[in-house]
Design a protein around this motif. Structure first.
Motif, PDB file in Angstrom:
ATOM      1  N   UNK B 377       0.836  -1.206   0.000  1.00  0.00           N
ATOM      2  CA  UNK B 377       0.000   0.000   0.000  1.00  0.00           C
ATOM      3  C   UNK B 377       0.874   1.259   0.000  1.00  0.00           C
ATOM      4  N   UNK B 378       0.877   1.927  -1.160  1.00  0.00           N
ATOM      5  CA  UNK B 378       1.840   3.020  -1.376  1.00  0.00           C
ATOM      6  C   UNK B 378       1.643   4.181  -0.405  1.00  0.00           C
ATOM      7  N   UNK B 379       0.410   4.632  -0.266  1.00  0.00           N
ATOM      8  CA  UNK B 379       0.159   5.797   0.586  1.00  0.00           C
ATOM      9  C   UNK B 379       0.598   5.508   2.016  1.00  0.00           C
ATOM     10  N   UNK B 380       0.297   4.296   2.482  1.00  0.00           N
ATOM     11  CA  UNK B 380       0.631   3.969   3.871  1.00  0.00           C
ATOM     12  C   UNK B 380       2.137   3.867   4.073  1.00  0.00           C
ATOM     13  N   UNK B 381       2.837   3.322   3.077  1.00  0.00           N
ATOM     14  CA  UNK B 381       4.293   3.197   3.199  1.00  0.00           C
ATOM     15  C   UNK B 381       4.920   4.578   3.339  1.00  0.00           C
ATOM     16  N   UNK B 382       4.500   5.496   2.469  1.00  0.00           N
ATOM     17  CA  UNK B 382       5.070   6.842   2.535  1.00  0.00           C
ATOM     18  C   UNK B 382       4.622   7.570   3.805  1.00  0.00           C
ATOM     19  N   UNK B 383       3.362   7.325   4.216  1.00  0.00           N
ATOM     20  CA  UNK B 383       2.872   7.968   5.438  1.00  0.00           C
ATOM     21  C   UNK B 383       3.690   7.516   6.647  1.00  0.00           C
ATOM     22  N   UNK B 384       4.019   6.238   6.689  1.00  0.00           N
ATOM     23  CA  UNK B 384       4.825   5.728   7.809  1.00  0.00           C
ATOM     24  C   UNK B 384       6.192   6.400   7.854  1.00  0.00           C
ATOM     25  N   UNK B 385       6.783   6.636   6.678  1.00  0.00           N
ATOM     26  CA  UNK B 385       8.100   7.299   6.647  1.00  0.00           C
ATOM     27  C   UNK B 385       7.981   8.710   7.219  1.00  0.00           C
ATOM     28  N   UNK B 386       6.960   9.445   6.767  1.00  0.00           N
ATOM     29  CA  UNK B 386       6.753  10.799   7.308  1.00  0.00           C
ATOM     30  C   UNK B 386       6.574  10.748   8.827  1.00  0.00           C
ATOM     31  N   UNK B 387       5.780   9.782   9.281  1.00  0.00           N
ATOM     32  CA  UNK B 387       5.519   9.674  10.722  1.00  0.00           C
ATOM     33  C   UNK B 387       6.784   9.362  11.511  1.00  0.00           C
ATOM     34  N   UNK B 388       7.574   8.427  11.005  1.00  0.00           N
ATOM     35  CA  UNK B 388       8.798   8.041  11.713  1.00  0.00           C
ATOM     36  C   UNK B 388       9.713   9.245  11.886  1.00  0.00           C
ATOM     37  N   UNK B 389       9.940   9.979  10.783  1.00  0.00           N
ATOM     38  CA  UNK B 389      10.889  11.101  10.825  1.00  0.00           C
ATOM     39  C   UNK B 389      10.387  12.222  11.717  1.00  0.00           C
TER      40      UNK B 389
END
Lengths: 155, 628
Positions: B377-389
């Motif tokens: 799931x593309x949106x979730x993968x990128x969202x997780x990166x934003x959240x982590x940082x």
């Protein structure tokens, strides 16, 4: 006699600095890229690496700018060099060079390529053929009858 | 003479010391001297994120001098693992520039009162305000630092928002893609409020014998550029490994549930990257291999996204490991990760783990704050990166807690979290079919480390005569056999440690699988030209062993985790479900036996501690010696 000079294809330059490392080892007996006779302009964000080295102009503006007649062009070979005994590092030549090919070292010394006497070490070591030393009348475009021959082609 | 600068951020004091030749010869530089400095300067039992922790940068002994020797090492007490040995290596131009600026090592202590960056130029070290770039990403910093200094020719190592926000697996980044990743060196840098280190040097390095160095340099250049691997690696970089690994059934798919990813065929490969995305090829200092690529996404939802990289680890980590076969997502994630300064291996591994928890219903929308974590799931993968940082939401919690995040989800979740020494197992790695690599990666000092543990020559079924010539002892050519593999693991660990201490890139050495690349003999040639020492391959092998043992002493002192920490993740002991290599797994009894043999070769006890006579043989019985 055919004259040889440098040709640059910046597109192929990877910015590895091997040319400058080699040049400084040959000319300075040290590893010091900032004193190499070839410069690489590094535009990091654009990913552009632009080598600058003396193109041995037919009618060198640096020679015209030098008040001490320290810059000489050999009629036979066409190579432009600095007479160190006459040069006082005033850097007028640096300002005059349209190709930003004359280097000013950190201590102010003006450094100009001398083509290693005809077989430049930097060209020998360039892994992508981004700098070439070839007959000047070929140019980058070359004459029509050899238009299909790429002088930058890696052997 | 090489120098180390001891920099105290609390008091803004700098002390420069010369490194005694005896220490240089025993530990070389890079990882070796970094470890020596860490062991000597770090008070035992220090909190990794406290001001007492020390962050050590080190260029290799030969960094700047030879072909492909442009690497630096960053070492500290680990932020990501269980406070163990933290170390990471990066290429680029920074190491050579640091040497040209007059230093081989930097020991950074204390904690700055406000965001600070260091400006190191020709022997001078300045503390400069970094408030104006705090909160900015690593790409922005490349421009902001140059702007602040009015200097174009500086090389910069820095952290992004991930390091500032103390993400446990934050990287130190250099340029647009070069990264010292794993073990959270960026987190340590952030904890010291140190945003960047900019270096510039014009002093020049004086080799012992310039003429010999030039000759050595030319020979090594010719050697590297005439191998069979050269045309491939200079075109595709590490991306070329992907299809080989996938088609051999040696890749992690969906958090290591499977070992082959059919969807990637014809979609995720190096040729497609070359044709559709690549815009430019770049290289590290002095390296003809040019394995860095600029890329741009021209169409689709991420059109206009550009960056540098990616490597095999990105491709596999954000490919099969998370159930994705779309290049666009891999590249969009790559740009984000590099800008934030996050580690590819850890981010993709935690993402894959969360997705498996979602698949099994252990994690639901209630836990994810609305993110749907279905595979790929593309949106979730990128969202997780934003959240982590940015330390927000579910991703933020993972970033702050790393492997301890398992406590949030309960015991069942822990069964699918594959860790070693507190470090999450690198997501693309699935080498359980190859014995030496499994053993060597599991016994590394930072834990789960392919860069020290990948015994690449194991994969090529080479004739045993050739293997014997390289390793000096009989080694089975079948990668599924244990015969001779403990020795192969030990040999590889020493070799990679020496390469990281000298500053060589492993791609220019025999490490990735070309026997014609640089080896100990060539290392000795350069050492001789640069220092005048009559170093032999045997001496270098012993140096590798010395450094390895000192790291082990550090691990023993700080964590006490020895044999228990040397076991691969549990999934390695379960059979692979798919062809090729269906059914392959590590056998526990066989592994323990190999580990015994490995300890015996090393002169360690059954528990995995170096014996006193081993330490005496390696001249480590006097450590810590505080010579520098």
């Amino acid at each position: 006699m055919t004259q040889k000079t440098f040709f640059i294809r910046a597109e192929a330059c990877t910015g590895c600095e091997i040319c400058r490392l080699t040049c400084s080892l040959v000319k300075e007996k040290a590893v010091n890229p900032s004193r190499a006779r070839i410069a690489v302009e590094r535009l990091v964000m654009d990913g552009l690496m632009l080598p600058h080295v003396c193109l041995n102009c037919k009618n060198p503006p640096c020679r015209a700018a030098c008040r001490r007649h320290a810059i000489v062009k050999d009629e036979a070979t066409g190579w432009v060099t600095i007479n160190r005994e006459r040069c006082n590092n005033c850097a007028l030549c640096v300002a005059a060079c349209p190709y930003a090919a004359i280097v000013t070292a950190a201590d102010g010394e003006v450094l100009l390529c001398d083509v290693c006497g005809g077989s430049p070490a930097c060209v020998e070591m360039c892994p992508t053929g981004a700098i070439r030393f070839a007959e000047r009348d070929k140019g980058v475009a070359g004459p029509t009858d050899t238009a299909a021959v790429d002088i930058f082609k890696t052997e | 003479m090489e120098r180390v600068a001891i920099i105290d951020l609390t008091t803004q004091q700098v002390e420069c010391r010369e490194i005694p030749e005896s220490v240089l010869r025993m530990y070389l530089g890079g990882e070796g001297i970094n470890t020596y400095l860490l062991y000597n300067h770090l008070p035992a039992g220090t909190d990794p994120l406290g001001p007492e922790n020390v962050l050590i940068f080190g260029a290799g002994l030969l960094s700047g001098y030879d072909v492909s020797s442009s690497r630096f090492e960053v070492t500290s007490k680990s932020a990501e693992g269980e406070g163990g040995f933290g170390t990471s290596n990066s290429g680029g131009h920074w190491a050579a520039e640091l040497k040209l600026a007059g230093f081989q090592h930097l020991v950074i202590k204390g904690k700055a009162a406000r965001p600070t960056y260091l400006w190191i130029h020709d022997g001078e070290i300045e503390f400069r305000d970094a408030s104006f770039m705090w909160g900015r990403d690593t790409y922005e910093c490349e421009e902001l630092v140059r702007d602040d200094l009015g200097e174009r020719n500086v090389q910069i190592a820095k952290i992004g928002q991930a390091g500032e926000n103390l993400v446990r697996f934050a990287n130190i980044m250099h340029g647009l893609k070069r990264a010292a990743g794993r073990t959270g060196m960026g987190c340590i840098m952030g904890s010291k409020r140190l945003k960047a280190i900019a270096v510039r040097g014009t002093q020049g390095l004086k080799p012992h014998d310039p003429a010999r160095l030039l000759e050595t340099y030319r020979n090594h250049y010719r050697q590297i550029t005439s191998t069979k691997i050269y045309p491939v690696i200079s075109r595709y970089g590490t991306l070329t490994i992907f299809s080989v690994q996938n088609q051999s059934g040696m890749i992690s798919v969906k958090n290591n549930q499977y070992n082959y990813f059919e969807e990637a065929e014809g979609r995720l490969d190096d040729e497609i990257f070359e044709e559709q995305y690549k815009t430019k090829t770049l290289a590290c200092y002095g390296c003809p291999l040019r394995c860095s690529h600029r890329y741009r996404i021209n169409a689709g939802p991420y059109a206009g996204t550009w960056g540098e990289g990616p490597e095999f680890y990105m491709m596999a980590g954000f490919g099969p490991a998370i159930g994705n076969a779309d290049w666009d997502l891999v590249l969009a994630a790559n740009t984000l990760i590099n800008r934030y300064g996050l580690d590819v291996g850890s981010v993709s591994s935690y993402t894959a783990w969360l997705m498996e928890l979602w698949q099994r219903g252990i994690v639901t929308e209630k836990d994810t704050g609305g993110l749907k974590l279905d595979w790929g799931n593309k949106e979730s993968v990128l969202a997780l990166i934003h959240q982590m940082a940015n330390n927000e939401g579910l991703g933020g919690m993972i970033g702050q807690r790393a492997s301890r995040a398992v406590e949030e989800f309960g015991e069942e979740a822990g069964r699918y979290l594959y860790t070693q020494r507190g470090m999450i197992h690198e997501s693309p790695e699935n080498t359980r079919a190859s014995r030496a690599t499994s053993l060597a990666a599991a016994t590394t000092n930072r834990g789960s480390d392919h860069l020290k543990g990948r015994c690449a020559l194991e994969f090529f079924a080479m004739p045993e005569e050739v293997l014997k010539k390289i390793y000096g002892r009989p080694i089975a050519s079948d990668f599924r056999s244990w015969q001779g593999k403990p020795w192969m693991a030990v040999w590889t660990q020493h070799f990679t440690t020496v390469a990281d201490s000298l500053g060589y890139c492993k791609f220019a050495t025999i490490y990735p699988g070309s026997t014609h690349n640089l080896g100990y003999q060539q290392f000795c040639e350069t050492i001789n030209a640069v220092t005048g020492w009559d170093t032999t391959p045997e001496e270098l092998m012993e140096t590798g062993e010395r450094i390895w043992n000192l790291e082990r002493l550090f691990v023993q002192r700080e964590t006490g985790l020895l044999r228990k920490g040397d076991i691969p993740p549990s999934i390695y002991f379960q059979p692979q479900p798919l062809e090729p290599l269906k059914g392959e797994k590590l056998d526990r009894a066989e592994y323990e036996k190999a580990l015994d043999e490995y300890y015996e070769i090393r002169g360690w006890t059954k528990e995995g501690a170096p014996k006193p006579e081993t330490l005496a043989r390696l001249k480590l019985d006097g450590e810590p010696s505080h010579l520098i």
